[in-house]
Design a protein around this motif. Sequence first.
Motif, PDB file in Angstrom:
ATOM      1  N   ALA A 186      -3.015  10.678  -1.816  1.00  0.00           N
ATOM      2  CA  ALA A 186      -3.660   9.565  -2.521  1.00  0.00           C
ATOM      3  C   ALA A 186      -3.034   8.254  -2.080  1.00  0.00           C
ATOM      4  O   ALA A 186      -1.842   8.190  -1.781  1.00  0.00           O
ATOM      5  CB  ALA A 186      -3.512   9.738  -4.028  1.00  0.00           C
ATOM      6  N   THR A 245       0.875  -1.167   0.000  1.00  0.00           N
ATOM      7  CA  THR A 245       0.000   0.000   0.000  1.00  0.00           C
ATOM      8  C   THR A 245       0.910   1.214   0.000  1.00  0.00           C
ATOM      9  O   THR A 245       1.787   1.334   0.847  1.00  0.00           O
ATOM     10  CB  THR A 245      -0.906   0.011   1.250  1.00  0.00           C
ATOM     11  OG1 THR A 245      -1.686  -1.188   1.260  1.00  0.00           O
ATOM     12  CG2 THR A 245      -1.826   1.216   1.238  1.00  0.00           C
ATOM     13  N   LEU A 268      -0.235  10.235 -11.432  1.00  0.00           N
ATOM     14  CA  LEU A 268      -0.128   9.260 -10.353  1.00  0.00           C
ATOM     15  C   LEU A 268       0.225   7.886 -10.919  1.00  0.00           C
ATOM     16  O   LEU A 268       1.039   7.164 -10.352  1.00  0.00           O
ATOM     17  CB  LEU A 268      -1.434   9.203  -9.567  1.00  0.00           C
ATOM     18  CG  LEU A 268      -1.411   8.471  -8.242  1.00  0.00           C
ATOM     19  CD1 LEU A 268      -0.334   9.024  -7.318  1.00  0.00           C
ATOM     20  CD2 LEU A 268      -2.755   8.559  -7.562  1.00  0.00           C
ATOM     21  N   CYS A 322       3.610   5.566 -10.158  1.00  0.00           N
ATOM     22  CA  CYS A 322       3.479   4.200  -9.653  1.00  0.00           C
ATOM     23  C   CYS A 322       4.088   3.184 -10.607  1.00  0.00           C
ATOM     24  O   CYS A 322       3.917   1.984 -10.421  1.00  0.00           O
ATOM     25  CB  CYS A 322       2.007   3.845  -9.443  1.00  0.00           C
ATOM     26  SG  CYS A 322       1.201   4.838  -8.207  1.00  0.00           S
ATOM     27  N   CYS A 325      -6.038  -0.167  -6.813  1.00  0.00           N
ATOM     28  CA  CYS A 325      -7.076   0.859  -6.668  1.00  0.00           C
ATOM     29  C   CYS A 325      -6.474   2.118  -6.058  1.00  0.00           C
ATOM     30  O   CYS A 325      -5.648   2.037  -5.158  1.00  0.00           O
ATOM     31  CB  CYS A 325      -8.202   0.371  -5.762  1.00  0.00           C
ATOM     32  SG  CYS A 325      -9.124  -0.998  -6.448  1.00  0.00           S
ATOM     33  N   VAL A 326      -6.924   3.260  -6.555  1.00  0.00           N
ATOM     34  CA  VAL A 326      -6.459   4.534  -6.027  1.00  0.00           C
ATOM     35  C   VAL A 326      -7.586   5.177  -5.245  1.00  0.00           C
ATOM     36  O   VAL A 326      -8.720   5.241  -5.709  1.00  0.00           O
ATOM     37  CB  VAL A 326      -6.007   5.473  -7.162  1.00  0.00           C
ATOM     38  CG1 VAL A 326      -5.623   6.832  -6.612  1.00  0.00           C
ATOM     39  CG2 VAL A 326      -4.847   4.858  -7.922  1.00  0.00           C
ATOM     40  N   SER A 327      -7.283   5.632  -4.041  1.00  0.00           N
ATOM     41  CA  SER A 327      -8.244   6.340  -3.195  1.00  0.00           C
ATOM     42  C   SER A 327      -7.650   7.681  -2.802  1.00  0.00           C
ATOM     43  O   SER A 327      -6.442   7.809  -2.633  1.00  0.00           O
ATOM     44  CB  SER A 327      -8.542   5.551  -1.920  1.00  0.00           C
ATOM     45  OG  SER A 327      -9.021   4.271  -2.225  1.00  0.00           O
ATOM     46  N   ALA A 383     -10.124  13.137  -9.400  1.00  0.00           N
ATOM     47  CA  ALA A 383      -9.464  11.864  -9.702  1.00  0.00           C
ATOM     48  C   ALA A 383      -8.974  11.841 -11.145  1.00  0.00           C
ATOM     49  O   ALA A 383      -7.886  11.322 -11.429  1.00  0.00           O
ATOM     50  CB  ALA A 383     -10.418  10.707  -9.433  1.00  0.00           C
ATOM     51  N   GLY A 443       0.905   2.081 -13.260  1.00  0.00           N
ATOM     52  CA  GLY A 443      -0.405   2.096 -12.608  1.00  0.00           C
ATOM     53  C   GLY A 443      -1.363   1.087 -13.180  1.00  0.00           C
ATOM     54  O   GLY A 443      -1.039   0.373 -14.126  1.00  0.00           O
ATOM     55  N   GLU A 473      -5.033  11.240 -12.181  1.00  0.00           N
ATOM     56  CA  GLU A 473      -4.887   9.842 -12.586  1.00  0.00           C
ATOM     57  C   GLU A 473      -3.615   9.583 -13.390  1.00  0.00           C
ATOM     58  O   GLU A 473      -2.841   8.683 -13.067  1.00  0.00           O
ATOM     59  CB  GLU A 473      -6.107   9.417 -13.389  1.00  0.00           C
ATOM     60  CG  GLU A 473      -6.064   7.974 -13.831  1.00  0.00           C
ATOM     61  CD  GLU A 473      -7.308   7.586 -14.594  1.00  0.00           C
ATOM     62  OE1 GLU A 473      -7.568   6.381 -14.659  1.00  0.00           O
ATOM     63  OE2 GLU A 473      -8.012   8.472 -15.113  1.00  0.00           O
ATOM     64  N   MET A 523      -2.575   4.076  -3.055  1.00  0.00           N
ATOM     65  CA  MET A 523      -2.728   3.014  -4.036  1.00  0.00           C
ATOM     66  C   MET A 523      -2.563   1.690  -3.313  1.00  0.00           C
ATOM     67  O   MET A 523      -1.556   1.454  -2.649  1.00  0.00           O
ATOM     68  CB  MET A 523      -1.717   3.118  -5.154  1.00  0.00           C
ATOM     69  CG  MET A 523      -1.795   1.906  -6.061  1.00  0.00           C
ATOM     70  SD  MET A 523      -1.117   2.086  -7.682  1.00  0.00           S
ATOM     71  CE  MET A 523      -2.213   3.186  -8.473  1.00  0.00           C
ATOM     72  N   TRP A 526       1.338   5.509  -0.348  1.00  0.00           N
ATOM     73  CA  TRP A 526       0.736   6.827  -0.212  1.00  0.00           C
ATOM     74  C   TRP A 526       1.550   7.803  -1.054  1.00  0.00           C
ATOM     75  O   TRP A 526       2.789   7.743  -1.057  1.00  0.00           O
ATOM     76  CB  TRP A 526       0.744   7.288   1.242  1.00  0.00           C
ATOM     77  CG  TRP A 526      -0.312   6.670   2.077  1.00  0.00           C
ATOM     78  CD1 TRP A 526      -1.514   7.221   2.417  1.00  0.00           C
ATOM     79  CD2 TRP A 526      -0.285   5.389   2.718  1.00  0.00           C
ATOM     80  NE1 TRP A 526      -2.223   6.358   3.213  1.00  0.00           N
ATOM     81  CE2 TRP A 526      -1.493   5.223   3.406  1.00  0.00           C
ATOM     82  CE3 TRP A 526       0.639   4.348   2.744  1.00  0.00           C
ATOM     83  CZ2 TRP A 526      -1.802   4.078   4.132  1.00  0.00           C
ATOM     84  CZ3 TRP A 526       0.338   3.205   3.453  1.00  0.00           C
ATOM     85  CH2 TRP A 526      -0.874   3.084   4.146  1.00  0.00           C
TER      86      TRP A 526
END
Length: 152
Positions: free
Chosen positions: A35, A16, A69, A73, A41-43, A62, A76, A66, A37, A18
């Motif tokens: 955010a 996880t 981000l 990652c 899933c991204v929150s 978002a 993603g 997106e 991940m 951040w």
Amino acid sequence: MSVWSAWEVQEDGGATSWFDVRLAFTDGARVDVLAVMSEGCVSVEDVRAQPALSLDDLAVLADWIEGPLAEACGGGPEPAPEAAGSRRARPVWPHGVEGRWLAAQEYRTAQEEGVDPVLAVMCATGHSRRMSLRLIAQARDAGFLAPRHARR
């Protein structure tokens, strides 16, 4: 826009992560986002904006973060094929009688499982706690749920 990793937690073969995201606009406006991940899933955990975002801007936040981000990652997650053309940040929930009936079903199922029924409706609809409580009240008024208090 800038994205940088804040921290990461490794657990059970997964991770996880951040991320801090900053959107800076030419007029001096700024949006800072925390955010998360996890499992593809991204929150969004926290948003701070100066000046404050409108509800419409918050709804597309978002979409704004997106791409950058996903690059941070390492590519993603790929969007689901059915959601590729969709710009909605939350699941589609039917309006009217059908939506109230489905909310009542979620509420009753959560009660039977011993979990928080309001949280279950929030997760199912993607609405805030206030909007979910309003939907539950509408389901009660429509007769799909028992009255909250016995009338005297």
